[in-house]
Design a protein around this motif. Sequence first.
Motif, PDB file in Angstrom:
ATOM      1  N   GLY A  29      -8.368  46.620  18.749  1.00  0.00           N
ATOM      2  CA  GLY A  29      -8.090  46.363  20.160  1.00  0.00           C
ATOM      3  C   GLY A  29      -8.633  47.424  21.107  1.00  0.00           C
TER       4      GLY A  29
ATOM      5  N   SER B  34      -6.538  43.314  17.896  1.00  0.00           N
ATOM      6  CA  SER B  34      -5.687  44.324  17.285  1.00  0.00           C
ATOM      7  C   SER B  34      -4.905  43.719  16.126  1.00  0.00           C
ATOM      8  CB  SER B  34      -4.726  44.915  18.320  1.00  0.00           C
ATOM      9  OG  SER B  34      -3.944  45.947  17.765  1.00  0.00           O
TER      10      SER B  34
ATOM     11  N   PHE C 193      -9.996  51.734  14.891  1.00  0.00           N
ATOM     12  CA  PHE C 193     -10.022  50.542  14.047  1.00  0.00           C
ATOM     13  C   PHE C 193     -10.898  50.752  12.809  1.00  0.00           C
ATOM     14  CE2 PHE C 193     -14.185  49.732  15.660  1.00  0.00           C
ATOM     15  CZ  PHE C 193     -14.784  48.885  14.731  1.00  0.00           C
TER      16      PHE C 193
ATOM     17  N   PHE D 242      -1.067  50.847  23.310  1.00  0.00           N
ATOM     18  CA  PHE D 242      -1.063  50.555  21.885  1.00  0.00           C
ATOM     19  C   PHE D 242       0.270  50.855  21.220  1.00  0.00           C
ATOM     20  CE2 PHE D 242      -5.539  50.452  22.847  1.00  0.00           C
ATOM     21  CZ  PHE D 242      -5.894  49.277  22.192  1.00  0.00           C
TER      22      PHE D 242
ATOM     23  N   HIS E  17      -6.985  45.534  13.840  1.00  0.00           N
ATOM     24  CA  HIS E  17      -6.703  46.815  14.505  1.00  0.00           C
ATOM     25  C   HIS E  17      -7.867  47.231  15.412  1.00  0.00           C
ATOM     26  CE1 HIS E  17      -3.118  47.103  12.208  1.00  0.00           C
ATOM     27  NE2 HIS E  17      -3.660  47.552  11.090  1.00  0.00           N
TER      28      HIS E  17
ATOM     29  N   SER F 169      -8.449  55.628  21.418  1.00  0.00           N
ATOM     30  CA  SER F 169      -8.285  54.592  20.389  1.00  0.00           C
ATOM     31  C   SER F 169      -9.529  53.778  20.096  1.00  0.00           C
ATOM     32  CB  SER F 169      -7.148  53.610  20.759  1.00  0.00           C
ATOM     33  OG  SER F 169      -5.934  54.281  20.862  1.00  0.00           O
TER      34      SER F 169
ATOM     35  N   ASN G 297       1.377  47.677  19.071  1.00  0.00           N
ATOM     36  CA  ASN G 297       1.661  47.837  17.643  1.00  0.00           C
ATOM     37  C   ASN G 297       3.096  47.484  17.301  1.00  0.00           C
ATOM     38  OD1 ASN G 297      -0.931  48.548  16.843  1.00  0.00           O
ATOM     39  ND2 ASN G 297      -0.615  50.716  17.269  1.00  0.00           N
TER      40      ASN G 297
END
Length: 251
Positions: free
Chosen positions: A153, A147, A32, A179, A151, A28, A183
């Motif tokens: 994080g 996040s 972002f 996540f 977004h 991840s 989310n």
Amino acid sequence: MLNLDLWFFAVAGPAVLFAGISKSGFGSGAAFASASVLALVVDPGLALGVMLPLLMLVDVASLRPYWGRWHRREALLIIAGALPGVALGAALYRVASPDVLRLLIGTLSVGFVAWQISIKQGWLRIGTRQMPDGAGVIAGVAVGFTSFVSHAGGPPAAVFLLSRQLGKTGYQATSVLIFWAVNIAKFIPYAFLGMFTLETAKANLMLAPFALAGTWLGVRAHRIVPERAFFALTYVLLTVTGAKLIYDGLT
């Protein structure tokens, strides 16, 4: 107003595909950037609203391949901090400028990579111990807040998880679990802030295949890439995303 024209999908399709690959295969850290790319063609608030349901779709699609392979302690530590971080992001979203936070998180991300390289090269012989549990909760607050507002994080989560010296799949599975929870926590505040519209829902339906294709590619790439190369790529992504956060914070 969200204009679902050819230009929108020419930009949004690859961005969502990239987010799926990053989230499902490489922790991840760079996902972002998709919201940032999408903000080139729509209002930034709408970009966040478009991306969240797609990121949640990637989360759900990624759970099964990594089911039970996560490190529960590390995940719970970050989630425990992320929930108040999300609440803080929701409370301050309308008034807080995220630029200073982007600058701090970006500096931390790039500095962490430089620190790890220095240790592996033998330039430093201190600081090789794992970050303590409390650092995971603190990282979680940064995860939740960043996040929520952008977004972004991934980098603070990566800093803590990499310090715990998890294996390749354990690291990825733990990131997926974190996540998925974060989310979900963001969804209701986003709805109250008016970040979902009929147009964003239409965009989500049309972009869902890109998200699922990215997830499929990311999971398979994760299985193919050797562990050493995986973490090397993770450090590269952390450096790139950290540099991008610094750039965004300064400009």
